[in-house]
Design an enzyme around this catalytic site. Sequence first.
Site, PDB file in Angstrom:
ATOM      1  N   TYR A  77      67.203  49.989  65.032  1.00 13.78           N
ATOM      2  CA  TYR A  77      66.188  48.965  64.794  1.00 13.78           C
ATOM      3  C   TYR A  77      66.784  47.578  64.568  1.00 13.78           C
ATOM      4  O   TYR A  77      66.035  46.618  64.381  1.00 13.78           O
ATOM      5  CB  TYR A  77      65.337  49.355  63.580  1.00 13.78           C
ATOM      6  CG  TYR A  77      64.651  50.690  63.748  1.00 13.78           C
ATOM      7  CD1 TYR A  77      63.539  50.822  64.568  1.00 13.78           C
ATOM      8  CD2 TYR A  77      65.136  51.829  63.104  1.00 13.78           C
ATOM      9  CE1 TYR A  77      62.913  52.043  64.737  1.00 13.78           C
ATOM     10  CE2 TYR A  77      64.521  53.059  63.268  1.00 13.78           C
ATOM     11  CZ  TYR A  77      63.417  53.167  64.081  1.00 13.78           C
ATOM     12  OH  TYR A  77      62.812  54.377  64.262  1.00 13.78           O
TER      13      TYR A  77
ATOM     14  N   HIS B 155      60.343  43.808  64.213  1.00 16.28           N
ATOM     15  CA  HIS B 155      59.850  44.356  62.955  1.00 16.28           C
ATOM     16  C   HIS B 155      60.894  44.264  61.836  1.00 16.28           C
ATOM     17  O   HIS B 155      60.580  44.584  60.686  1.00 16.28           O
ATOM     18  CB  HIS B 155      59.447  45.817  63.171  1.00 16.28           C
ATOM     19  CG  HIS B 155      58.226  46.242  62.417  1.00 16.28           C
ATOM     20  ND1 HIS B 155      57.271  45.365  61.934  1.00 16.28           N
ATOM     21  CD2 HIS B 155      57.782  47.487  62.051  1.00 16.28           C
ATOM     22  CE1 HIS B 155      56.311  46.041  61.325  1.00 16.28           C
ATOM     23  NE2 HIS B 155      56.601  47.318  61.363  1.00 16.28           N
TER      24      HIS B 155
ATOM     25  N   TYR C 202      62.356  53.400  55.334  1.00 18.19           N
ATOM     26  CA  TYR C 202      61.518  53.035  56.469  1.00 18.19           C
ATOM     27  C   TYR C 202      60.334  52.179  56.030  1.00 18.19           C
ATOM     28  O   TYR C 202      59.869  52.231  54.898  1.00 18.19           O
ATOM     29  CB  TYR C 202      61.062  54.256  57.275  1.00 18.19           C
ATOM     30  CG  TYR C 202      62.205  54.885  58.027  1.00 18.19           C
ATOM     31  CD1 TYR C 202      62.651  54.328  59.231  1.00 18.19           C
ATOM     32  CD2 TYR C 202      62.855  56.007  57.534  1.00 18.19           C
ATOM     33  CE1 TYR C 202      63.715  54.884  59.920  1.00 18.19           C
ATOM     34  CE2 TYR C 202      63.921  56.576  58.223  1.00 18.19           C
ATOM     35  CZ  TYR C 202      64.351  55.995  59.409  1.00 18.19           C
ATOM     36  OH  TYR C 202      65.412  56.522  60.077  1.00 18.19           O
TER      37      TYR C 202
ATOM     38  N   ASN D 258      57.072  51.962  56.407  1.00 21.44           N
ATOM     39  CA  ASN D 258      55.808  52.416  55.838  1.00 21.44           C
ATOM     40  C   ASN D 258      55.923  52.921  54.405  1.00 21.44           C
ATOM     41  O   ASN D 258      54.911  53.235  53.770  1.00 21.44           O
ATOM     42  CB  ASN D 258      55.201  53.516  56.716  1.00 21.44           C
ATOM     43  CG  ASN D 258      54.740  52.986  58.062  1.00 21.44           C
ATOM     44  OD1 ASN D 258      54.912  51.808  58.368  1.00 21.44           O
ATOM     45  ND2 ASN D 258      54.159  53.842  58.866  1.00 21.44           N
TER      46      ASN D 258
ATOM     47  N   ASN E 101      51.772  47.681  57.589  1.00 22.65           N
ATOM     48  CA  ASN E 101      51.948  48.904  56.808  1.00 22.65           C
ATOM     49  C   ASN E 101      52.985  48.772  55.701  1.00 22.65           C
ATOM     50  O   ASN E 101      52.869  49.398  54.646  1.00 22.65           O
ATOM     51  CB  ASN E 101      52.315  50.070  57.727  1.00 22.65           C
ATOM     52  CG  ASN E 101      51.148  50.533  58.571  1.00 22.65           C
ATOM     53  OD1 ASN E 101      49.991  50.416  58.167  1.00 22.65           O
ATOM     54  ND2 ASN E 101      51.422  51.061  59.747  1.00 22.65           N
TER      55      ASN E 101
END
Length: 244
Positions: free
Chosen positions: A62, A67, A112, A114, A160
């Site tokens: 990532y 994000h 992570y 969320n 989120n």
Amino acid sequence: MLHAISVPKPCILYPRSRCFGQRNRGSTRLSVRASLPETNDGFEVEYTPWLVVGLGNPGNKYHGTRHNVGFEMIDQISRAEGIALNTIQSKALVGIGAIGEVPIVLAKPQAYMNFSGESVGPLAAYYQVPLRHILLIYDEMSLPNGILRLQPKGGHGHHNGVKSVMGHLDGSREFPRLCIGIGNPPGTMDMKAFLLQKFSPVERNQIDEALEEGVEAVRSVVLRGFNHQITRFNLGQKYKFHKV
């Protein structure tokens, strides 16, 4: 006159702010020594510690994606202020230091996106940081790529990660945030695919510039709070790509 300041501190020291539980109190402490009651430009410095959290997803997969700009902002602050991110605490990579003479905790949750609140809630409780000093940094699709916005509070905007943080702060929205614009998905592109996509070269340059500007914005809000300078900063950002 020198004043020694350390945290954690009892909640009674923050009569107008919400504090979090007294659990997990240990020997780790932040401390600074302050010799001046105000900055050179006349602003009073408040020595209550700040918790500055960038949102993202852990792992090389990532790295550099849209994000994860919250993580990138924390890395930028870490380098600029010489605060090493070298501790794992409450499922987060943490660094402890100061901006000027104000104590600061930098954090990158590692559970992570969320589940970001699983780090923010316990860290705020452990260091006894009031809501008004929890600065959350994250990507924002409603802003053009590379545009920044500082707000003293707000909702989750269907993000989120922010939703998780609010859930672990008793549902409160009364904490500051620095939003980093990443733009909207083009055409009919899937939103999740867009968020996990890396920036184009042009977009990357805009983000790199925004990260540098973001460090100055964070310094300003930590040392001076939300004032007319932040209002001017937001206005300047709004028209950054539309100068005449």
